[in-house]
Write a protein that holds these residues in place. Structure first.
Motif, mmCIF file in Angstrom:
data_model
loop_
_atom_site.group_PDB
_atom_site.id
_atom_site.type_symbol
_atom_site.label_atom_id
_atom_site.label_comp_id
_atom_site.label_asym_id
_atom_site.label_seq_id
_atom_site.Cartn_x
_atom_site.Cartn_y
_atom_site.Cartn_z
ATOM 1 N N ILE A 148 -46.071 -22.198 -81.649
ATOM 2 C CA ILE A 148 -47.350 -22.708 -81.750
ATOM 3 C C ILE A 148 -48.443 -22.081 -82.350
ATOM 4 O O ILE A 148 -49.268 -22.670 -83.050
ATOM 5 N N HIS A 149 -48.498 -20.886 -82.123
ATOM 6 C CA HIS A 149 -49.530 -19.961 -82.744
ATOM 7 C C HIS A 149 -49.178 -19.127 -83.696
ATOM 8 O O HIS A 149 -50.168 -18.322 -84.292
ATOM 9 N N GLY A 150 -48.046 -18.830 -84.009
ATOM 10 C CA GLY A 150 -47.540 -17.869 -85.078
ATOM 11 C C GLY A 150 -47.809 -16.412 -84.408
ATOM 12 O O GLY A 150 -47.959 -16.204 -83.442
ATOM 13 N N THR A 151 -47.885 -15.289 -85.114
ATOM 14 C CA THR A 151 -48.215 -13.931 -84.700
ATOM 15 C C THR A 151 -49.614 -13.540 -85.345
ATOM 16 O O THR A 151 -49.794 -13.867 -86.525
ATOM 17 N N LYS A 152 -50.132 -12.577 -84.462
ATOM 18 C CA LYS A 152 -51.672 -12.216 -85.193
ATOM 19 C C LYS A 152 -51.427 -10.909 -86.252
ATOM 20 O O LYS A 152 -50.225 -10.262 -85.948
ATOM 21 N N GLU A 153 -52.149 -10.987 -87.103
ATOM 22 C CA GLU A 153 -52.010 -9.632 -88.030
ATOM 23 C C GLU A 153 -52.190 -8.458 -87.168
ATOM 24 O O GLU A 153 -53.109 -8.355 -86.013
ATOM 25 N N GLN A 154 -51.676 -7.454 -87.547
ATOM 26 C CA GLN A 154 -51.627 -5.944 -86.907
ATOM 27 C C GLN A 154 -51.925 -4.994 -87.940
ATOM 28 O O GLN A 154 -50.976 -4.268 -88.434
ATOM 29 N N PRO A 155 -52.956 -4.986 -88.609
ATOM 30 C CA PRO A 155 -52.951 -4.092 -89.957
ATOM 31 C C PRO A 155 -52.752 -2.702 -89.690
ATOM 32 O O PRO A 155 -53.350 -1.944 -88.850
ATOM 33 N N PHE A 156 -51.872 -2.136 -90.714
ATOM 34 C CA PHE A 156 -51.499 -0.619 -90.407
ATOM 35 C C PHE A 156 -51.634 -0.116 -91.920
ATOM 36 O O PHE A 156 -52.143 1.012 -92.074
ATOM 37 N N TRP A 157 -51.352 -1.076 -92.943
ATOM 38 C CA TRP A 157 -51.430 -0.633 -94.312
ATOM 39 C C TRP A 157 -52.765 -0.610 -94.804
ATOM 40 O O TRP A 157 -53.435 0.589 -95.427
ATOM 41 N N ARG A 158 -53.523 -1.782 -94.884
ATOM 42 C CA ARG A 158 -54.777 -1.686 -95.405
ATOM 43 C C ARG A 158 -55.763 -0.691 -94.984
ATOM 44 O O ARG A 158 -56.506 -0.096 -95.636
ATOM 45 N N LYS A 179 -51.967 17.678 -107.178
ATOM 46 C CA LYS A 179 -51.733 18.146 -105.562
ATOM 47 C C LYS A 179 -52.771 17.383 -104.914
ATOM 48 O O LYS A 179 -52.317 16.723 -103.816
ATOM 49 N N ALA A 180 -53.942 17.022 -105.358
ATOM 50 C CA ALA A 180 -54.678 16.389 -104.761
ATOM 51 C C ALA A 180 -54.435 14.689 -104.538
ATOM 52 O O ALA A 180 -54.569 14.126 -103.852
ATOM 53 N N VAL A 181 -53.836 14.312 -105.799
ATOM 54 C CA VAL A 181 -53.219 12.943 -105.385
ATOM 55 C C VAL A 181 -52.101 12.830 -104.523
ATOM 56 O O VAL A 181 -51.916 11.861 -103.821
ATOM 57 N N ALA A 182 -51.442 13.800 -104.436
ATOM 58 C CA ALA A 182 -50.229 13.990 -103.614
ATOM 59 C C ALA A 182 -50.787 13.975 -102.256
ATOM 60 O O ALA A 182 -50.106 13.343 -101.212
ATOM 61 N N ARG A 183 -51.539 14.607 -101.887
ATOM 62 C CA ARG A 183 -52.318 14.814 -100.561
ATOM 63 C C ARG A 183 -52.812 13.441 -100.214
ATOM 64 O O ARG A 183 -52.664 13.003 -98.899
ATOM 65 N N ALA A 184 -53.542 12.721 -101.272
ATOM 66 C CA ALA A 184 -54.137 11.418 -100.811
ATOM 67 C C ALA A 184 -52.746 10.334 -100.464
ATOM 68 O O ALA A 184 -52.874 9.508 -99.516
ATOM 69 N N ALA A 185 -51.704 10.340 -101.082
ATOM 70 C CA ALA A 185 -50.496 9.683 -101.018
ATOM 71 C C ALA A 185 -49.917 9.987 -99.496
ATOM 72 O O ALA A 185 -49.588 9.031 -98.924
ATOM 73 N N GLU A 186 -49.943 11.252 -99.435
ATOM 74 C CA GLU A 186 -49.470 11.587 -97.801
ATOM 75 C C GLU A 186 -50.315 11.213 -96.847
ATOM 76 O O GLU A 186 -50.082 10.562 -95.886
ATOM 77 N N LYS A 187 -51.767 11.210 -97.136
ATOM 78 C CA LYS A 187 -52.605 10.549 -96.296
ATOM 79 C C LYS A 187 -52.278 9.077 -95.872
ATOM 80 O O LYS A 187 -52.615 8.533 -94.913
ATOM 81 N N VAL A 188 -52.074 8.314 -97.164
ATOM 82 C CA VAL A 188 -51.964 6.904 -96.639
ATOM 83 C C VAL A 188 -50.667 6.742 -95.936
ATOM 84 O O VAL A 188 -50.683 6.144 -94.781
ATOM 85 N N ARG A 189 -49.578 7.547 -96.205
ATOM 86 C CA ARG A 189 -48.342 7.527 -95.298
ATOM 87 C C ARG A 189 -48.573 7.891 -93.819
ATOM 88 O O ARG A 189 -48.227 7.028 -93.060
ATOM 89 N N SER A 190 -49.270 8.819 -93.676
ATOM 90 C CA SER A 190 -49.329 9.422 -92.284
ATOM 91 C C SER A 190 -50.603 8.460 -91.502
ATOM 92 O O SER A 190 -50.271 8.165 -90.445
ATOM 93 N N GLU A 191 -51.569 7.970 -92.298
ATOM 94 C CA GLU A 191 -52.370 7.024 -91.736
ATOM 95 C C GLU A 191 -51.933 5.710 -91.091
ATOM 96 O O GLU A 191 -52.233 5.126 -89.873
ATOM 97 N N ALA A 192 -50.673 5.315 -91.870
ATOM 98 C CA ALA A 192 -50.080 4.073 -91.830
ATOM 99 C C ALA A 192 -49.263 4.361 -90.544
ATOM 100 O O ALA A 192 -49.117 3.276 -89.503
ATOM 101 N N ILE A 193 -48.754 5.422 -90.542
ATOM 102 C CA ILE A 193 -47.862 5.502 -89.111
ATOM 103 C C ILE A 193 -48.795 5.713 -88.089
ATOM 104 O O ILE A 193 -48.340 5.216 -86.814
#
Length: 153
Positions: free
Chosen positions: A121-131, A25-39
């Motif tokens: 000319i410039h590409g697009t800048k990174e917009q980290p949401f996952w890391r 259950k702790a690992v499940a909560r951590a997985a959900e934390k990754v998902r919700s933080e990324a969003i």
């Protein structure tokens, strides 16, 4: 000399099962934390234009204490890391201009062309949401497992 120690009482088996369940259950909560933080990061970065990337972030259970968090939209990697210079179709950029900026008609076409040229000319800048989400969830998982073990005593 050989010494064998076995400890397999019903009380121990019950404790072990409760511990396994609590860790899962702790690992499940951590997985959900990754998902919700990324969003939340997508929202904070204002990179959640259509909602497709946001909706594509899902978790799934793969086994005991093993969960996957996936980004289903391929373009998520380009949002996360940015891109090298390339010329995107102005027609696609125009759709973004209309949705994001509310500009329409000839103005939208002109602006889309200018943005496409800028990206060429410039590409697009990174917009980290996952890391950042994964980084935050690592410490969260350690805290959760420590809490669970402490509660089991």
């Amino acid at each position: 000399m050989k010494v064998t120690v076995e400890f397999d009482s019903e009380e121990f088996r019950n404790f072990r099962e409760r511990l396994y369940e609590a860790v899962d259950k702790a690992v499940a909560r951590a997985a959900e934390k990754v998902r919700s933080e990324a969003i939340e990061n997508l929202d904070r970065n204002k990179t959640n234009n259509t909602g497709d990337l946001r909706k594509s972030i899902i978790t799934s259970k793969e086994g005991w204490a093993k969960y996957k968090v996936l980004v289903g939209e391929l373009y998520g990697v380009f949002v996360e890391y940015g891109t090298k210079p390339h010329f995107p179709p102005p027609s696609e950029i125009e759709k973004w201009v209309v949705r994001k900026l509310g500009v329409k008609g000839k103005e939208a076409k002109k602006l889309a062309w200018a943005i496409s040229k800028h990206i060429a000319i410039h590409g697009t800048k990174e917009q980290p949401f996952w890391r950042p989400a994964v980084k935050k969830a690592r410490s969260f998982l350690v805290e959760e497992v420590e809490r669970v073990v402490k509660e089991m005593r």
